[in-house]
Design a protein around this motif. Sequence first.
Motif, short mmCIF file in Angstrom:
data_model
loop_
_atom_site.label_atom_id
_atom_site.label_comp_id
_atom_site.label_asym_id
_atom_site.label_seq_id
_atom_site.Cartn_x
_atom_site.Cartn_y
_atom_site.Cartn_z
N LEU A 107 0.83 -1.20 0.00
CA LEU A 107 0.00 0.00 0.00
C LEU A 107 0.87 1.26 0.00
CD1 LEU A 107 -2.96 0.91 0.11
CD2 LEU A 107 -2.79 0.89 2.60
N PHE A 108 2.00 1.17 0.69
CA PHE A 108 2.91 2.31 0.79
C PHE A 108 4.15 2.17 -0.09
CE2 PHE A 108 0.51 2.26 4.79
CZ PHE A 108 -0.04 3.54 4.72
N ALA A 109 4.15 1.19 -0.97
CA ALA A 109 5.31 0.93 -1.82
C ALA A 109 5.53 2.07 -2.81
CB ALA A 109 5.12 -0.38 -2.57
N ASN A 110 6.74 2.20 -3.22
CA ASN A 110 7.14 3.22 -4.18
C ASN A 110 6.78 2.74 -5.59
OD1 ASN A 110 8.51 4.86 -5.98
ND2 ASN A 110 10.36 4.98 -4.74
N ARG A 111 5.71 3.26 -6.15
CA ARG A 111 5.24 2.86 -7.49
C ARG A 111 6.26 3.24 -8.57
NH1 ARG A 111 1.34 -0.35 -5.66
NH2 ARG A 111 -0.31 0.72 -4.57
N LYS A 112 6.92 4.38 -8.39
CA LYS A 112 7.93 4.78 -9.36
C LYS A 112 9.11 3.81 -9.35
CE LYS A 112 6.89 9.69 -9.54
NZ LYS A 112 7.33 11.04 -9.24
N GLY A 113 9.45 3.34 -8.16
CA GLY A 113 10.54 2.36 -8.04
C GLY A 113 10.20 1.07 -8.75
N ASN A 114 8.96 0.62 -8.64
CA ASN A 114 8.53 -0.59 -9.33
C ASN A 114 8.57 -0.38 -10.84
OD1 ASN A 114 7.24 -3.38 -9.06
ND2 ASN A 114 5.82 -2.33 -10.43
N ALA A 115 8.11 0.77 -11.30
CA ALA A 115 8.13 1.07 -12.73
C ALA A 115 9.57 1.08 -13.25
CB ALA A 115 7.45 2.41 -13.00
N ARG A 116 10.50 1.59 -12.45
CA ARG A 116 11.91 1.60 -12.83
C ARG A 116 12.45 0.17 -12.97
NH1 ARG A 116 15.92 0.80 -9.74
NH2 ARG A 116 14.82 1.35 -7.84
#
Length: 151
Positions: free
Chosen positions: A125-134
């Motif tokens: 829920l609090f994960a870094n979505r931009k980090g996952n996209a990277r």
Amino acid sequence: MIKWKEERKVRENIEDVWVLFSDENIKRIMPKVVEHQLIKGTETEAGAVHQQTYKEGDRLESYEVRTLAYEDIPQKKHKKIQFVISGMFEVTADFQLSESEDGLTMFQYSGRNKGITVLSKLMLLFANRKGNARVVREFMDRVEREAEMKH
């Protein structure tokens, strides 16, 4: 839950890209995988199971990778896998290749990371979505780069 779906054209033929998803070459596109061993079935069928060990920093994590779908025909390739990491996250990854009209390869990578415990659901829920996209982009870049290098 985190989901992703990305697509790009790879300037190589479909067979040169597909070979990277074989057991023999998996470490080329997933360099943090230190062990990948078939324990059930064959690598070219749905239902296959692999024991995989992944290294993140100094930590090693082992888990079973199940092949949920597998298709290998001349103009289309598809492999869908699923595994549970740390008893907390169920990861599904779907790799699809199709031959484009110009003889190059359309590469589609989609998947999801689903929390299976209360803690892991909160973490996502609090994960870094931009980090996952990277991470997704870096994986696709690596597949493209390795395909260009051939075998």
